[in-house]
Motif scaffolding. Structure first.
Motif, short mmCIF file in Angstrom:
data_model
loop_
_atom_site.label_atom_id
_atom_site.label_comp_id
_atom_site.label_asym_id
_atom_site.label_seq_id
_atom_site.Cartn_x
_atom_site.Cartn_y
_atom_site.Cartn_z
N ILE A 50 0.83 -1.21 0.00
CA ILE A 50 0.00 0.00 0.00
C ILE A 50 0.86 1.25 0.00
N THR A 51 1.85 1.32 0.88
CA THR A 51 2.63 2.55 1.04
C THR A 51 3.48 2.89 -0.17
N LYS A 52 3.91 1.88 -0.94
CA LYS A 52 4.82 2.17 -2.06
C LYS A 52 4.18 3.06 -3.13
N ASP A 53 2.86 3.02 -3.26
CA ASP A 53 2.17 3.83 -4.27
C ASP A 53 1.20 4.83 -3.65
N ALA A 54 1.26 5.02 -2.34
CA ALA A 54 0.35 5.94 -1.65
C ALA A 54 0.82 7.38 -1.77
N LYS A 55 -0.13 8.30 -1.72
CA LYS A 55 0.19 9.71 -1.61
C LYS A 55 0.70 9.93 -0.18
N ILE A 56 1.75 10.72 -0.02
CA ILE A 56 2.29 11.03 1.30
C ILE A 56 2.07 12.53 1.52
N ILE A 67 1.58 18.14 0.18
CA ILE A 67 1.97 16.89 -0.47
C ILE A 67 3.48 16.74 -0.45
N LEU A 68 3.94 15.62 0.10
CA LEU A 68 5.36 15.29 0.09
C LEU A 68 5.71 14.39 -1.08
N ARG A 69 4.71 13.56 -1.49
CA ARG A 69 4.90 12.68 -2.63
C ARG A 69 3.53 12.32 -3.19
#
Length: 186
Positions: A50-56, A67-69
């Motif tokens: 989940i985290t590898k493609d999540a908005k951060i 937005i950081l990523r």
């Protein structure tokens, strides 16, 4: 006797000053963290798939999202701010984001139309296991867990409504913001 009283007062003043310094150092270190450190902390909250493609994103003092990523899988992860009660690393799906937005806006009840999922694999803290509006008190310590954001009823479900360090329980039971806490990594 007066000497002892003065000494105790001095120790209390010194302790209070040290606590203020520790709080300021924690806040400064959290604010000074690099973007990469914040992204890594946010990604610690959930499973890699989940985290590898999540908005951060991170929240600023005015509760704006920065937005950081960018992401592309419908999940949003937050790095939180170390040392700040209730501001923990977490990853939310879209329904959980709606639930959280409603809670932050103090709406009478959440408006998500399906259960939301939140991961908090780094654990966390909160001000209360029973009151969603609490902003002070003795913080509760939450082990690594995930949550289902849906109005669970303890009486109907038979699930406990008391804080537990292991297993499943309903946090904020009896309120519109009741939700299921599952204290483990799935």
């Amino acid at each position: 006797m007066k000497r002892i009283s003065n000494r105790v007062a001095g120790i209390c003043s010194l302790t209070a000053a040290l606590l203020v310094i520790v709080f300021l150092v924690i806040r400064t270190n959290a604010a000074d963290a690099t973007k990469e450190v914040k992204i890594k902390r946010a990604m610690s909250a959930g499973p890699l798939q989940i985290t590898k493609d999540a908005k951060i994103v991170e929240m600023d003092e005015k509760e704006n999202m920065n937005i950081l990523r960018e992401g592309n899988n419908g999940w949003t992860c937050f790095p939180g701010h170390p040392g700040v009660v209730g501001d923990n690393p977490e990853c939310d799906d879209e329904a959980a984001m709606q639930w959280g937005a409603d809670w932050m806006a103090h709406k009478p009840k959440p408006t998500n139309t399906r259960p939301g999922i939140v991961y908090m694999f780094a654990g966390g803290t909160d001000w209360s296991a029973t009151d969603p509006s609490a902003t002070s008190g003795t913080p509760i310590q939450e082990p690594p867990h995930w949550m289902i954001m849906w109005p669970f009823d303890a009486k109907e479900s038979g699930l406990p409504d008391k804080e537990k360090k292991t297993g499943t329980w309903i946090m904020w039971a009896g309120t519109p913001y009741a939700h299921l806490m599952i204290n483990q990594k799935p």
